[in-house]
Design an enzyme around this catalytic site. Structure first.
Site, PDB file in Angstrom:
ATOM      1  N   LYS A 189     132.231 -97.221 -25.425  1.00 36.67           N
ATOM      2  CA  LYS A 189     131.052 -97.596 -26.202  1.00 36.67           C
ATOM      3  C   LYS A 189     131.436 -98.430 -27.410  1.00 36.67           C
ATOM      4  O   LYS A 189     132.540 -98.322 -27.944  1.00 36.67           O
ATOM      5  CB  LYS A 189     130.280 -96.352 -26.657  1.00 36.67           C
ATOM      6  CG  LYS A 189     131.064 -95.419 -27.552  1.00 36.67           C
ATOM      7  CD  LYS A 189     130.210 -94.215 -27.952  1.00 36.67           C
ATOM      8  CE  LYS A 189     131.018 -93.221 -28.796  1.00 36.67           C
ATOM      9  NZ  LYS A 189     130.230 -92.059 -29.216  1.00 36.67           N
ATOM     10  N   HIS A 232     117.831 -98.372 -21.804  1.00 38.49           N
ATOM     11  CA  HIS A 232     118.898 -98.509 -20.814  1.00 38.49           C
ATOM     12  C   HIS A 232     118.673 -99.788 -20.027  1.00 38.49           C
ATOM     13  O   HIS A 232     117.565-100.039 -19.551  1.00 38.49           O
ATOM     14  CB  HIS A 232     118.934 -97.294 -19.892  1.00 38.49           C
ATOM     15  CG  HIS A 232     119.293 -96.035 -20.613  1.00 38.49           C
ATOM     16  ND1 HIS A 232     118.340 -95.238 -21.221  1.00 38.49           N
ATOM     17  CD2 HIS A 232     120.498 -95.467 -20.880  1.00 38.49           C
ATOM     18  CE1 HIS A 232     118.949 -94.217 -21.810  1.00 38.49           C
ATOM     19  NE2 HIS A 232     120.249 -94.334 -21.623  1.00 38.49           N
ATOM     20  N   CYS A 285     118.995 -90.512 -20.896  1.00 45.37           N
ATOM     21  CA  CYS A 285     119.630 -91.299 -19.823  1.00 45.37           C
ATOM     22  C   CYS A 285     119.263 -90.873 -18.401  1.00 45.37           C
ATOM     23  O   CYS A 285     118.831 -91.710 -17.598  1.00 45.37           O
ATOM     24  CB  CYS A 285     121.149 -91.297 -19.982  1.00 45.37           C
ATOM     25  SG  CYS A 285     121.751 -91.001 -21.630  1.00 45.37           S
ATOM     26  N   HIS A 344     123.784 -98.178 -21.899  1.00 49.12           N
ATOM     27  CA  HIS A 344     123.030 -97.304 -22.805  1.00 49.12           C
ATOM     28  C   HIS A 344     123.052 -97.988 -24.171  1.00 49.12           C
ATOM     29  O   HIS A 344     124.123 -98.355 -24.655  1.00 49.12           O
ATOM     30  CB  HIS A 344     123.699 -95.940 -22.949  1.00 49.12           C
ATOM     31  CG  HIS A 344     123.977 -95.233 -21.663  1.00 49.12           C
ATOM     32  ND1 HIS A 344     123.363 -94.049 -21.314  1.00 49.12           N
ATOM     33  CD2 HIS A 344     124.821 -95.524 -20.631  1.00 49.12           C
ATOM     34  CE1 HIS A 344     123.819 -93.643 -20.143  1.00 49.12           C
ATOM     35  NE2 HIS A 344     124.708 -94.520 -19.707  1.00 49.12           N
ATOM     36  N   GLN A 401     114.967 -91.103 -30.577  1.00 52.84           N
ATOM     37  CA  GLN A 401     115.861 -92.263 -30.484  1.00 52.84           C
ATOM     38  C   GLN A 401     115.075 -93.522 -30.132  1.00 52.84           C
ATOM     39  O   GLN A 401     114.129 -93.462 -29.352  1.00 52.84           O
ATOM     40  CB  GLN A 401     116.917 -92.034 -29.405  1.00 52.84           C
ATOM     41  CG  GLN A 401     117.923 -90.946 -29.728  1.00 52.84           C
ATOM     42  CD  GLN A 401     118.918 -90.761 -28.599  1.00 52.84           C
ATOM     43  OE1 GLN A 401     118.540 -90.606 -27.431  1.00 52.84           O
ATOM     44  NE2 GLN A 401     120.184 -90.776 -28.917  1.00 52.84           N
ATOM     45  N   ARG A 425     118.747 -81.142 -29.713  1.00 56.85           N
ATOM     46  CA  ARG A 425     120.142 -80.719 -29.593  1.00 56.85           C
ATOM     47  C   ARG A 425     120.353 -79.478 -30.449  1.00 56.85           C
ATOM     48  O   ARG A 425     119.924 -79.436 -31.598  1.00 56.85           O
ATOM     49  CB  ARG A 425     121.097 -81.843 -30.011  1.00 56.85           C
ATOM     50  CG  ARG A 425     121.020 -83.031 -29.061  1.00 56.85           C
ATOM     51  CD  ARG A 425     121.999 -84.133 -29.386  1.00 56.85           C
ATOM     52  NE  ARG A 425     121.774 -85.281 -28.504  1.00 56.85           N
ATOM     53  CZ  ARG A 425     122.391 -86.454 -28.616  1.00 56.85           C
ATOM     54  NH1 ARG A 425     123.278 -86.639 -29.592  1.00 56.85           N
ATOM     55  NH2 ARG A 425     122.126 -87.435 -27.778  1.00 56.85           N
ATOM     56  N   ASP A 466     115.679 -95.590 -27.968  1.00 54.25           N
ATOM     57  CA  ASP A 466     116.621 -95.616 -26.858  1.00 54.25           C
ATOM     58  C   ASP A 466     116.209 -96.633 -25.805  1.00 54.25           C
ATOM     59  O   ASP A 466     115.021 -96.900 -25.617  1.00 54.25           O
ATOM     60  CB  ASP A 466     116.654 -94.219 -26.228  1.00 54.25           C
ATOM     61  CG  ASP A 466     117.954 -93.923 -25.527  1.00 54.25           C
ATOM     62  OD1 ASP A 466     118.864 -94.755 -25.600  1.00 54.25           O
ATOM     63  OD2 ASP A 466     118.049 -92.852 -24.909  1.00 54.25           O
TER      64      ASP A 466
END
Length: 660
Positions: free
Chosen positions: A482, A402, A351, A528, A398, A380, A400
């Site tokens: 979320k 945005h 992000c 997100h 991910q 992580r 991912d």
């Protein structure tokens, strides 16, 4: 007299001190027989606990989720009682309910064995047959500590001393001569516990989860409302064992894990990475078609960026921290990190980096929405004990993205995302999708007004998309609410994959802005979103969903051309090359083995199509196709096979394009 309001809207009067059981019995004897507990003004309480004043009541039975949780809670207590009756040297510590069951942690010098389970289960059934009333008592803290110490339960005494504030009473539940510290509620008696329970496994667990403390023995069990549900659960577990992605990965040569070389990271083999590539290519096409722009951002970022974003304070313990300095000194000399060394971190999420990309150059309201996507590799620092195959790892990627948009674009963008997500899941064979809306947690960034707007925006979006949604209070991210999208697989397990998070906070923290029509500077709203979530985890889910037998478009090897005799080898090579040119992933099997052996072996490897060729096929330029799971075979010309199989092997989105 007290007034009791019932779920049907009726109100009945009872004598002061009446219990929920009295209410259930006044409605019907059958309800009283099935009753396990009651919700009193929304609070779950013991069935025999006297009511206090006018209340609303809902009787809880085994058919309710709360009823099943009570059954599992009581099964844990009955387990603890059984263990202590059989092994008086065992101390009990904690025994909570978990998904599909319960566990209890015991302190004992001698280790338990799974061979003890039969004896313990037999004793548990005896306790159920004894039908001991389960009685709630309220004790003073000091009396409770003294009592538990007197009977050698030092762990219980420590829990009370550490957790219960001074002067606050505690509750203890008795069943027969045995008792335990517990908030409750519980069933009315041990006889109400269905005998649909089973002990499952043993594990080690540190006292209170701290590796500096003593190692305890954790005993896991499962409990259900009836024998039928227990058998169904055990059948699911057997099926899950067969489908375990770790076993199938070894069998199919997809990947391996090495806890010494790279704990929590995956070594992908060619076949496993072929699956990855197909999924990534598919997702990239879907994102391109949906108006996303793909970017790539750094793995290492300065701690200053993480401080600005708020992750440093909230998430640092899960981040891999890297000091920014060049080590000096001779080989073999211990390296020390300078006190003034700058700190960097491997990104645990994408992000903040995406905000940095958005901030480059002037952005106008006309540029919004801006959809930035990345197959971002993240790290992580998960505890070693929490790692599980490729379902939970330390390094993951991910799908991912945005979406930076104006406030008036939130609903439209959210609907578009929900539609894309549903379509992607259908292409992978998932039709059963559940949606949950997680709202503000206790510890969060941003004002209540900001959270009000964010939660309202997501609720409007999911309503407009026509997706029923369950509210999950307090489960949102620290920067925004979320939506969580859950899939149900072939054997009924639920997996949380996709997310959509609405964020007003991060753009403000990191200084993202755009020029509004009136020339003023405004903050964009940041959505997100992910569909697959972790690529690794999603592939693990697919391995288990398909039990390793992937649909043709995902299969690492789509066709094996197997020769019956050496005389057919040249034609087998020619056929394989023709199929490859048609776009298929093909291998040949020219070994000097019987064809039935070859077919069995490639079936074990879950190859979707085996093309058998012998002298007749070579002469006629045909293939005898055998499909996985079918005993028959299809005769087809090589030319037709190239066309038909190439079309059949297209990814779902390409099939649609081809048909159009």
């Amino acid at each position: 007299m007290i007034k009791v309001s019932l779920p049907d809207g009726s109100v009945r009067e009872y004598e002061d001190g009446a219990s929920p059981f009295d209410v259930a019995k006044s409605i019907s004897n059958s309800l009283a027989k099935k009753a396990l507990a009651a919700r009193v003004d929304g609070e779950l309480r013991d069935l025999m606990r006297p009511l206090e004043g006018d209340v609303s009541i809902e009787i809880v039975t085994a058919n309710d989720a709360d009823g099943l949780e009570l059954i599992r809670h009581d099964a844990a207590h009955v387990l603890a009682q059984a263990v202590q009756e059989l092994y008086p040297d065992a101390q009990v510590t904690i025994g909570p309910v978990i998904d599909d069951g319960f566990y209890y942690d015991f302190a004992r010098e001698e280790p338990f064995s799974t061979e003890d389970f039969e004896k313990i289960e037999r004793k548990m059934r005896e306790i159920v047959d004894a039908d001991y009333p389960i009685i709630r008592e309220v004790w003073a803290k000091e009396d409770a500590i003294e009592t538990f110490k007197k009977i050698g339960e030092d762990y219980k005494a420590q829990i009370i001393d550490d957790i219960i504030p001074p002067g606050e009473p505690i509750t203890v539940y008795k069943q027969g001569e045995w008792f335990d510290l517990c908030r409750g509620p519980h069933l009315p008696s041990t006889g109400k516990l269905p005998k649909a329970f089973k002990l499952m496994k043993l594990a080690g667990a540190y006292w209170r989860g701290d590796s500096k403390n003593e190692m305890l023995q954790r005993m896991y069990g499962t409990a259900w409302a009836n024998e039928k549900d227990l058998k169904a659960h055990l059948t699911r577990l057997e099926e899950a064992e067969k489908r375990d992605h770790r076993k199938l990965a070894t069998q199919l040569d997809l990947f391996h894990l090495d806890g010494l070389a790279a704990a929590g990271s995956i070594f992908w083999h060619p076949k496993g990475y072929q699956i990855w590539r197909q999924i990534e290519s598919y997702m990239r096409r879907r994102l391109d078609a949906a108006g996303y722009e793909e970017i790539k951002t750094p793995q290492l970022m300065d701690s200053v960026q993480w401080e600005k974003s708020g992750h440093w304070g909230k998430y640092r313990e899960n981040m891999f921290i890297v000091p920014d300095f060049i080590p000096e000194g001779d080989e073999g000399v211990e390296i020390s990190v300078p006190e003034d060394a700058k700190l960097m971190a491997l990104k645990p999420m994408n992000c903040p980096a995406h905000v940095e990309v958005f901030k480059q150059g002037q952005k106008s309201y006309r540029d919004l929405p801006l959809r930035l996507a990345e197959f971002g590799c993240c790290h992580r620092n998960e505890p070693h004990g929490a790692l599980h195959g490729i379902m939970r790892v330390r390094q993951f990627t991910q799908d991912d993205a945005h979406i930076f948009c104006r406030e008036d674009q939130i609903v439209e963008e959210s609907i578009k995302f929900c539609r894309l997500l549903e379509s992607v899941y259908r292409d992978f064979g998932f039709e059963d999708i559940a949606v949950k809306l997680s709202t503000r947690p206790d510890v969060r960034a941003g004002s209540d007004e900001t959270w009000d707007r964010a939660e309202k925006g997501l609720q409007e979006a999911v309503d407009a998309a026509g997706l029923p949604c369950e509210i999950m209070p307090g489960e949102g991210a620290f920067y925004g609410p979320k939506l969580e999208f859950q899939l149900t697989d072939a054997i009924g397990r639920v997996w949380q994959c996709g997310t959509l998070q609405l964020d007003y906070v991060l753009p403000e923290r990191l200084g993202a802005e755009y020029t509004a029509p009136d020339g003023s500077k405004q903050r964009p709203v940041m959505l997100h979103r992910a569909i697959l979530g972790s690529m690794e985890r999603f592939i693990g889910i697919l391995i288990e969903e398909f039990s390793g037998a992937f649909p043709l478009w995902l299969s690492p090897v789509q066709v094996v051309v197997a020769a019956i005799t050496d005389a057919a080898n040249d034609y087998a090579e020619e056929a394989a090359e023709a199929l490859r040119k048609a776009g298929l992933r093909v291998e040949t099997d020219l070994r000097n083995e019987k064809i039935n052996y070859k077919v069995r072996e490639h079936s074990v490897q879950k190859v979707p199509i085996i093309a058998v060729v012998g002298g007749r096929e070579a002469e006629d330029r045909t293939l005898a196709l055998r499909r996985l799971g079918s005993n028959g075979q299809q005769m087809i010309s090589l030319d037709d096979a190239c066309v038909d199989l190439a079309q059949e092997a297209l990814a779902p989105d390409l099939k649609v394009s081809s048909a159009e």
